[in-house]
Design a protein around this motif. Structure first.
Motif, PDB file in Angstrom:
ATOM      1  N   ASP A  66      -4.178  41.110  52.130  1.00 10.15           N
ATOM      2  CA  ASP A  66      -4.419  41.996  53.272  1.00 10.15           C
ATOM      3  C   ASP A  66      -3.404  41.688  54.368  1.00 10.15           C
ATOM      4  OD1 ASP A  66      -5.382  43.375  55.485  1.00 10.15           O
ATOM      5  OD2 ASP A  66      -7.457  43.160  54.845  1.00 10.15           O
ATOM      6  N   LEU A  67      -2.485  42.626  54.611  1.00 11.61           N
ATOM      7  CA  LEU A  67      -1.431  42.393  55.593  1.00 11.61           C
ATOM      8  C   LEU A  67      -1.974  42.306  57.015  1.00 11.61           C
ATOM      9  CD1 LEU A  67       1.462  44.622  54.219  1.00 11.61           C
ATOM     10  CD2 LEU A  67       0.997  42.201  53.820  1.00 11.61           C
ATOM     11  N   LEU A  68      -3.125  42.906  57.275  1.00 13.85           N
ATOM     12  CA  LEU A  68      -3.727  42.768  58.603  1.00 13.85           C
ATOM     13  C   LEU A  68      -4.081  41.317  58.883  1.00 13.85           C
ATOM     14  CD1 LEU A  68      -6.082  45.901  58.728  1.00 13.85           C
ATOM     15  CD2 LEU A  68      -3.828  45.605  59.797  1.00 13.85           C
ATOM     16  N   PHE A  69      -4.524  40.608  57.845  1.00  7.88           N
ATOM     17  CA  PHE A  69      -4.788  39.181  58.003  1.00  7.88           C
ATOM     18  C   PHE A  69      -3.498  38.422  58.252  1.00  7.88           C
ATOM     19  CE2 PHE A  69      -4.671  35.053  55.781  1.00  7.88           C
ATOM     20  CZ  PHE A  69      -5.524  34.333  56.602  1.00  7.88           C
ATOM     21  N   PHE A  70      -2.453  38.748  57.520  1.00  5.87           N
ATOM     22  CA  PHE A  70      -1.205  37.996  57.663  1.00  5.87           C
ATOM     23  C   PHE A  70      -0.543  38.225  59.013  1.00  5.87           C
ATOM     24  CE2 PHE A  70      -1.668  37.421  53.133  1.00  5.87           C
ATOM     25  CZ  PHE A  70      -1.232  36.117  52.987  1.00  5.87           C
TER      26      PHE A  70
END
Length: 259
Positions: A66-70
């Motif tokens: 999940d790029l939102l997490f990264f």
């Protein structure tokens, strides 16, 4: 347990875990991974289950992390090690599970999604699916095992091509490369899965567990050491389980064994 990010179903001796974040292409966030780990533990404890199927809801199997997490970890890098640890624990759980695991790939299986499929014992894919490790396309590197599992699955040269170029393979190409077992038209995927599952439902769960464990252990052993390990397991299986005797008796009586 009620799950928000996955769906766990068990029917006719087969468990299915569906990644259930279709709007995010089933991207792997911490919440999904925690639920996934719990669900795999449930399956491990259910002695009736002979196989586990991993699927994705919507138009993708899994598009990766999940790029939102990264986006958040650059300001707080301490968030990253727990994520990587949980991600890899989930994949090791699949490899340690005492039944065969089957990834059913439709749409995208990219980066972490490819790593999830690699942790499964077999992969069935739609012919038009897209599989690849695209970390290099964005200046990233894998963190979920593809630098280690991919060469073991398809050989070093092909693995290096996928890892360094970010190339995607179709489902049909994935079969040619040894990355998937079979590829079929998308509308035949369920039927192909059922054909495989029908051959697993009546097997001895204990026997499947021994076969899977020793096969996986042997990957990292020299041939003679692996065969020695198999021989010891063979004797231990006969000594500790009633299933070999039932299987031989059924063969003599020309009937299906009852496990």
């Amino acid at each position: 347990m009620q799950y928000a990010n996955i769906i766990l179903e068990t029917d006719d001796r087969v468990a299915t875990i569906r990644l259930n974040r279709p709007d995010a292409l089933n991207a792997l966030n911490l919440e999904l991974l925690a639920e996934f780990s719990h669900a795999v533990s449930e399956v491990s404890q259910d002695e009736s289950v002979k196989a586990l199927v991993i699927r994705g809801e919507g138009r993708a199997f899994c598009a990766g992390a999940d790029l939102l997490f990264f986006d958040t970890v650059f300001d707080e890098i301490s968030l990253l090690p727990p994520y990587v640890k949980l991600l890899n624990e989930c994949f090791f759980q699949l490899e340690d599970l005492p039944v065969p695991t089957i990834a059913v790939v439709q749409g995208f299986a990219l980066a972490g999604g490819l790593e999830l499929a690699l942790a499964c014992d077999m992969t069935l894919a739609a012919e038009d699916a897209r599989l690849g490790d695209q970390h290099a396309n964005f200046g990233l590197m894998p963190g979920g095992g593809s630098t280690q599992r991919l060469p073991r699955r398809i050989g070093m040269q092909r693995a290096m091509e996928l890892l360094t170029t970010g190339r995607w393979l179709s489902g049909s190409e994935a079969v040619e490369w040894g990355l998937a077992l079979r590829a079929v038209p998308p509308d035949s995927l369920d039927a192909e899965l059922e054909t495989l599952l029908a051959q697993l439902r009546d097997k001895s769960r204990t026997g499947l567990a021994w076969i899977k464990s020793i096969t996986r252990q042997g990957q990292d052993l020299p041939l003679r050491a692996g065969i020695d390990r198999e021989g010891m397991a063979f004797v231990q299986f006969f000594a500790t389980s009633p299933h070999p005797q039932e299987g031989i008796q059924a063969f003599k009586e020309k009937r299906q064994p009852q496990f």
